[in-house]
Design an enzyme around this catalytic site. Structure first.
Site, mmCIF file in Angstrom:
data_model
loop_
_atom_site.group_PDB
_atom_site.id
_atom_site.type_symbol
_atom_site.label_atom_id
_atom_site.label_comp_id
_atom_site.label_asym_id
_atom_site.label_seq_id
_atom_site.Cartn_x
_atom_site.Cartn_y
_atom_site.Cartn_z
ATOM 1 N N CYS A 50 -0.789 3.430 -18.186
ATOM 2 C CA CYS A 50 -0.249 2.522 -16.900
ATOM 3 C C CYS A 50 -1.100 1.243 -16.781
ATOM 4 O O CYS A 50 -2.565 1.304 -16.752
ATOM 5 C CB CYS A 50 -0.417 3.460 -15.918
ATOM 6 S SG CYS A 50 -0.114 2.694 -14.284
ATOM 7 N N CYS A 53 -3.431 1.893 -13.434
ATOM 8 C CA CYS A 53 -4.559 2.797 -13.116
ATOM 9 C C CYS A 53 -5.763 2.177 -13.236
ATOM 10 O O CYS A 53 -6.061 1.253 -14.063
ATOM 11 C CB CYS A 53 -4.159 3.943 -14.265
ATOM 12 S SG CYS A 53 -3.021 5.412 -13.474
ATOM 13 N N HIS A 113 -1.990 8.030 -9.711
ATOM 14 C CA HIS A 113 -0.890 7.619 -10.011
ATOM 15 C C HIS A 113 0.345 8.144 -9.793
ATOM 16 O O HIS A 113 1.365 7.779 -9.531
ATOM 17 C CB HIS A 113 -1.004 7.759 -11.793
ATOM 18 C CG HIS A 113 0.492 7.258 -12.465
ATOM 19 N ND1 HIS A 113 0.301 5.937 -12.815
ATOM 20 C CD2 HIS A 113 1.260 7.875 -12.945
ATOM 21 C CE1 HIS A 113 1.731 5.865 -13.505
ATOM 22 N NE2 HIS A 113 2.203 6.865 -13.726
ATOM 23 N N ASN A 153 9.227 -2.658 -3.944
ATOM 24 C CA ASN A 153 10.529 -2.002 -4.635
ATOM 25 C C ASN A 153 10.185 -0.494 -5.198
ATOM 26 O O ASN A 153 9.004 -0.255 -5.955
ATOM 27 C CB ASN A 153 10.923 -2.727 -5.685
ATOM 28 C CG ASN A 153 11.260 -4.094 -5.421
ATOM 29 O OD1 ASN A 153 11.799 -4.590 -4.404
ATOM 30 N ND2 ASN A 153 10.939 -5.064 -6.414
ATOM 31 N N SER A 161 9.942 0.400 -13.214
ATOM 32 C CA SER A 161 9.774 1.410 -14.344
ATOM 33 C C SER A 161 8.508 2.118 -13.999
ATOM 34 O O SER A 161 8.511 3.370 -14.702
ATOM 35 C CB SER A 161 9.870 0.638 -15.460
ATOM 36 O OG SER A 161 8.984 -0.506 -15.571
ATOM 37 N N HIS A 164 3.568 4.070 -10.676
ATOM 38 C CA HIS A 164 2.559 3.925 -9.959
ATOM 39 C C HIS A 164 2.688 3.141 -8.560
ATOM 40 O O HIS A 164 3.046 2.070 -8.506
ATOM 41 C CB HIS A 164 1.325 3.097 -10.720
ATOM 42 C CG HIS A 164 0.010 3.373 -10.088
ATOM 43 N ND1 HIS A 164 -1.197 4.011 -10.938
ATOM 44 C CD2 HIS A 164 -0.663 2.887 -9.124
ATOM 45 C CE1 HIS A 164 -2.315 4.035 -10.357
ATOM 46 N NE2 HIS A 164 -2.040 3.423 -9.201
ATOM 47 N N HIS A 166 2.919 1.021 -5.786
ATOM 48 C CA HIS A 166 2.197 -0.437 -5.742
ATOM 49 C C HIS A 166 3.381 -1.202 -5.095
ATOM 50 O O HIS A 166 4.577 -0.989 -4.987
ATOM 51 C CB HIS A 166 2.012 -1.086 -7.204
ATOM 52 C CG HIS A 166 3.200 -1.097 -7.841
ATOM 53 N ND1 HIS A 166 3.897 -0.188 -8.551
ATOM 54 C CD2 HIS A 166 3.677 -2.558 -7.959
ATOM 55 C CE1 HIS A 166 4.788 -0.870 -9.068
ATOM 56 N NE2 HIS A 166 4.856 -1.970 -9.107
ATOM 57 N N GLN A 168 4.403 -5.612 -3.746
ATOM 58 C CA GLN A 168 4.134 -7.062 -4.393
ATOM 59 C C GLN A 168 4.182 -8.135 -3.191
ATOM 60 O O GLN A 168 4.564 -7.972 -2.101
ATOM 61 C CB GLN A 168 5.098 -7.382 -5.355
ATOM 62 C CG GLN A 168 5.215 -6.720 -6.682
ATOM 63 C CD GLN A 168 6.546 -7.265 -7.531
ATOM 64 O OE1 GLN A 168 6.079 -8.106 -7.957
ATOM 65 N NE2 GLN A 168 7.384 -6.589 -7.866
HETATM 66 ZN ZN LIG Z 1 -1.140 4.485 -12.823
#
Ligand SMILES: [Zn+2]
Ligand SMILES: [Zn+2]
Length: 348
Positions: A50, A53, A113, A153, A161, A164, A166, A168
């Protein structure tokens, strides 16, 4: 007040100044007890491949620090950035172009994660809100940045895809269209009525009450009368703030409580990790007066039913107005009925 099970009418969207066609007379029924058919196998809390991570190497070659809370870095695949070509060939005729300068960043919410924003404790969500605020202030202060768009998103159906957790940030040299539209509507409304438009939206929702999911001293969460998506909801401070920047620590904490409650109810609705596009609507940073602009968070889940996406077709893509098959009051009723305790929590 029309409280029948069906609704077939047009509703005015005051922030976008456009009609939404609500055609819920055909198939709208409260949709409860339904579950998504396939849930993905549980992911581990750390994944070696990832990019987000802690301690891992990213595509650009940089290595993530061993971070323990929120972690912000410049996007390795920026859509706007300092490296965008500056000297462009001028297009022919009436066409115009401009350099795609700006800043694109990634915000990792947690080193873990396999968590989602809905599962984070309120204190961590409040910390994320403070990070979003600091990013807005820092990036908005740059002379080349006219607007800071903060968004998440979530879910494969909206093209993500990497699960994790997150979001933007796009800090751009132009103002995103929806914000420009809302800012113009808010300015005009204030000139005509002397009050912030969003205050009158809150008042109208509070008069009706059927679509309010949560209310505290400083925060309101509701599925608006004019929702374009079935489960579209807003999380907002009750006082008018143009952005997170002027909110008090208490207001930010309350906002975190309201945001968590909404996201937990989304997940609980069908006992699945609910996909959505979450966007902060904050005032542009181009130096104009945005005192009538009321900061809010908009959540747009793309699903109408557990395995049914809202397809954007003729009316939306071709015509630019939304056609909704669902009645906002029914969808709000569903969200009001589910638990505030996340189904994955040991206390559920
Ligand atoms: Zn991750
Ligand atoms: Zn908005």
């Amino acid at each position: 007040m029309n409280d029948s099970a069906t609704t077939w009418e047009q509703r005015w969207h005051p922030l976008r100044e456009e009609w939404v066609v609500v055609a819920a007379h055909r198939q709208d029924r409260p949709w409860q007890g339904e579950r998504a058919t396939a849930s993905p196998p549980p992911a581990p809390d750390y994944v070696e491949s990832c990019y987000f991570c802690p301690r891992n190497q990213r595509v650009g070659g940089a290595r993530n620090p061993d971070y323990t809370s929120v972690f912000v870095f410049d996007n390795d695949h920026p859509c706007v950035g300092a490296d965008a070509p500056q000297s462009l060939e001028r297009p022919p005729g009436i066409y115009r172009n401009a350099s795609a300068t700006g800043v694109a960043r990634v915000v990792c919410y947690t080193p873990t994660h396999n968590l989602t924003l809905a599962e984070l404790p309120v204190q961590s969500i409040a910390e994320l809100l403070r990070t979003w605020r600091d990013q807005y202030v820092e990036l908005g202060a740059r002379p080349d940045v006219r607007h800071v768009l903060t968004f998440e998103n979530k879910g494969e159906v909206v093209g993500v895809s990497n699960p994790h957790p997150h979001g933007q940030i796009y800090a751009t040299n132009f103002v995103f269209k929806t914000i420009e539209t809302e800012a113009a509507a808010s300015r005009r409304y204030r000139q005509e009525h002397g009050r912030p438009l969003f205050q009158d939206i809150i008042r109208s929702e509070r008069d009706d009450r059927r679509r309010i999911l949560f209310e505290s001293a400083s925060t309101i969460v509701f599925l608006p009368y004019f929702a374009r998506y079935a489960y579209e909801c807003y999380v907002a401070p009750r006082e008018t703030h143009a952005s997170l920047a002027t909110m008090t620590p208490e207001e930010i904490h309350d906002l975190a409580v309201g945001l968590k409650l909404l996201l937990v109810r989304y997940d609980n609705l069908w006992r699945m990790s609910f996909p959505y596009v979450l966007t902060l609507h904050q005032a542009p940073t181009d130096g104009d007066d945005y005192s009538g602009f009321h900061f809010h968070i908009e959540c747009h889940p793309p699903l109408r039913k557990p395995n049914l996406l809202k397809y954007l077709a003729g009316p939306e893509v071709g015509g630019g107005n939304f056609l909704s098959d669902t009645r906002p009051e029914s969808k709000a009723e569903e969200l009001r009925a589910v638990s505030d305790v996340h189904y994955k929590s040991p206390h559920a």
